[in-house]
Enzyme design. Structure first.
Site, mmCIF file in Angstrom:
data_model
loop_
_atom_site.group_PDB
_atom_site.id
_atom_site.type_symbol
_atom_site.label_atom_id
_atom_site.label_comp_id
_atom_site.label_asym_id
_atom_site.label_seq_id
_atom_site.Cartn_x
_atom_site.Cartn_y
_atom_site.Cartn_z
ATOM 1 N N LYS A 50 -106.954 -25.010 100.790
ATOM 2 C CA LYS A 50 -107.557 -24.000 99.911
ATOM 3 C C LYS A 50 -108.529 -23.091 100.656
ATOM 4 C CE LYS A 50 -107.245 -27.053 95.873
ATOM 5 N NZ LYS A 50 -108.020 -27.814 94.851
ATOM 6 N N PHE A 90 -109.060 -32.039 111.765
ATOM 7 C CA PHE A 90 -109.297 -33.237 112.587
ATOM 8 C C PHE A 90 -109.429 -34.470 111.706
ATOM 9 C CE2 PHE A 90 -113.196 -35.576 114.288
ATOM 10 C CZ PHE A 90 -112.467 -36.513 115.005
ATOM 11 N N ASP A 95 -107.294 -39.358 109.191
ATOM 12 C CA ASP A 95 -107.294 -40.112 107.945
ATOM 13 C C ASP A 95 -105.880 -40.506 107.534
ATOM 14 O OD1 ASP A 95 -109.026 -41.074 105.714
ATOM 15 O OD2 ASP A 95 -107.760 -39.761 104.524
ATOM 16 N N ARG A 104 -98.916 -34.658 102.933
ATOM 17 C CA ARG A 104 -100.195 -33.937 102.818
ATOM 18 C C ARG A 104 -99.850 -32.497 102.457
ATOM 19 N NH1 ARG A 104 -105.560 -34.892 102.510
ATOM 20 N NH2 ARG A 104 -105.361 -36.585 104.052
ATOM 21 N N ASP A 172 -115.589 -46.420 103.883
ATOM 22 C CA ASP A 172 -114.402 -46.296 103.036
ATOM 23 C C ASP A 172 -113.288 -47.214 103.527
ATOM 24 O OD1 ASP A 172 -112.756 -45.320 101.001
ATOM 25 O OD2 ASP A 172 -112.016 -43.680 102.232
ATOM 26 N N LYS A 198 -118.817 -39.176 103.528
ATOM 27 C CA LYS A 198 -117.451 -38.804 103.918
ATOM 28 C C LYS A 198 -117.070 -37.390 103.488
ATOM 29 C CE LYS A 198 -112.617 -40.264 103.630
ATOM 30 N NZ LYS A 198 -111.639 -41.235 103.078
ATOM 31 N N PHE A 245 -118.990 -33.055 92.545
ATOM 32 C CA PHE A 245 -117.634 -32.561 92.791
ATOM 33 C C PHE A 245 -116.635 -33.713 92.920
ATOM 34 C CE2 PHE A 245 -114.401 -31.840 96.080
ATOM 35 C CZ PHE A 245 -113.658 -30.820 95.497
ATOM 36 N N ASP A 249 -113.539 -34.833 90.578
ATOM 37 C CA ASP A 249 -112.193 -34.965 91.133
ATOM 38 C C ASP A 249 -111.588 -36.329 90.780
ATOM 39 O OD1 ASP A 249 -110.219 -33.624 93.019
ATOM 40 O OD2 ASP A 249 -110.442 -35.570 94.000
ATOM 41 N N ASP A 250 -112.395 -37.378 90.871
ATOM 42 C CA ASP A 250 -111.934 -38.719 90.506
ATOM 43 C C ASP A 250 -111.553 -38.777 89.026
ATOM 44 O OD1 ASP A 250 -112.495 -39.487 93.077
ATOM 45 O OD2 ASP A 250 -114.243 -40.713 92.577
#
Length: 374
Positions: A50, A90, A95, A104, A172, A198, A245, A249-250
């Site tokens: 985005k 990166f 990840d 992705r 995480d 993160k 945010f 999103d969750d």
């Protein structure tokens, strides 16, 4: 979301960066196949998202200057924005390898690409490719900002934010390892730490801090009799905003529609350490917690049924995740707005100064979050 013209203008700077990085490879006498590989890596990974993080540097510079940037100012701001997008690339490549992800942005993850320019599949070369994406950041900074008084500040920002992000990634990974998920480790405090380190630092704070350095905003200044520490103000407000945010999103992953969020939510099936499951574990009954242990992140033939059962439990009147999110959202937006109002604002006499923090920097960021569900 910004308009097509804004995106295209920003993308034009990426092409200049890509050509510059390829030219540097040639000057180092790199073999043609290696140059073609690196160029494809850049094209495949960097500009496909985005671009909110990168464009936010330009937006923030424009707000701080309180005018339209000159061509040179725009180019420098866009360069810093693309350095954040390289950092994001990166992180994503790394990840995806750690998570054994499949896709992705609607395409195979870079490490799963089967053929790069007729050379070979990517596979573990992606580890080195991710390092080269990070290395490109410092090449760009050195070439374009070495003579600037704030050059070292830029280096420190990227290094510090990268380190913080890697701390969050570590927590995480050991909290929710792909091959051995134990939701008993999931807590709201741990979720907050992961989100803050993160995501929030590199997705929210970094864009603003880079713009502030470019515009010459000092570490401390006096304004209307008050001592202002603008970077601490930015950290305090933007990290809280970044947490909001991610919680949003969750929540939308479970409660939003595909048309609304542009994807099908998978957090329950993937076993993510989400705000929703952490909230359910914190406030649910023993029976509800046991139900989560038995049905959360169950990849099996009836996984869709189990996923829906978890969503139904979230909707249950006793737990009522939608109501809890509504209350959280309302309270958090009020808290953030109160924090913004406490930021000392330059007066009319300072209208053309670009070296003072402005409340609109935070208001614009907050509007991007609150408008995303409109």
């Amino acid at each position: 979301m910004f308009c097509a013209d804004t995106r295209n203008k920003f993308l034009a700077v990426f092409e200049a960066i890509r050509e510059e990085l390829v030219a540097h490879m040639k000057s180092e006498k790199m073999p043609e196949d290696a140059i073609a590989w690196f160029s494809e890596n850049l094209i495949y990974i960097v500009p496909g998202g985005k671009l909110n993080r990168g464009v936010s540097v330009v937006d923030t510079v424009t707000i701080l200057l309180n005018r339209v940037p000159t061509d040179d100012e725009y180019f420098k701001a866009a360069l810093l924005g693309w350095c954040i997008e390289l950092l994001q690339a990166f992180f994503l490549v790394s990840d995806d390898i750690m998570d054994s992800s499949i896709s992705r942005r609607g395409r195979p993850c870079w490490y799963r690409v089967s053929n790069v320019k007729g050379l070979r599949k990517v596979h573990n070369i992606a580890i080195n490719d991710s390092c080269m994406l990070e290395g490109a950041i410092y090449h760009i900074l050195k070439k374009h900002f070495r003579c600037e008084s704030y050059y070292v500040d830029l280096l420190e920002l990227f290094q510090e934010v990268t380190y913080k992000t890697e701390m969050g990634q570590l927590v995480d990974q050991i909290t929710a390892p792909e091959d051995n998920i134990d939701i008993g480790k999931y807590t709201l405090s741990k979720h907050t730490f992961i989100v803050r380190y993160k995501t929030a630092y590199y997705s929210f704070y970094l864009s603003v801090a880079l713009a502030m350095r470019m515009c010459g905003v000092p570490d401390v200044y006096e304004l209307t009799g008050k001592t202002v520490e603008p970077y601490k103000e930015a950290d305090r407000t933007l990290i809280h905003m970044g947490e909001f945010f991610q919680v949003q999103d969750d929540y939308l992953d479970y409660h939003g529609t595909e048309a609304q969020i542009g994807k099908i939510g998978t957090d329950i099936i993937d076993g993510k350490c989400s705000w929703c499951v952490c909230t359910a574990l914190a406030h649910g009954t023993e029976a509800q917690k046991q139900f989560l242990y038995e049905n959360y992140r169950k990849k099996c033939a009836d996984q869709a049924v189990r996923e829906q059962a978890v969503k139904d439990m979230y909707d249950d009147e006793g737990l009522n995740i939608p109501k809890r999110y509504e209350e959280y959202s309302k309270d958090t937006v009020a808290e953030i707005n109160a924090m913004i109002e406490l930021v000392p604002e330059p007066g009319a006499q300072d209208g053309l100064r670009g070296d003072r923090l402005r409340r609109d920097v935070f208001r614009v960021f907050l509007s991007k979050i609150t408008d995303s569900t409109a």
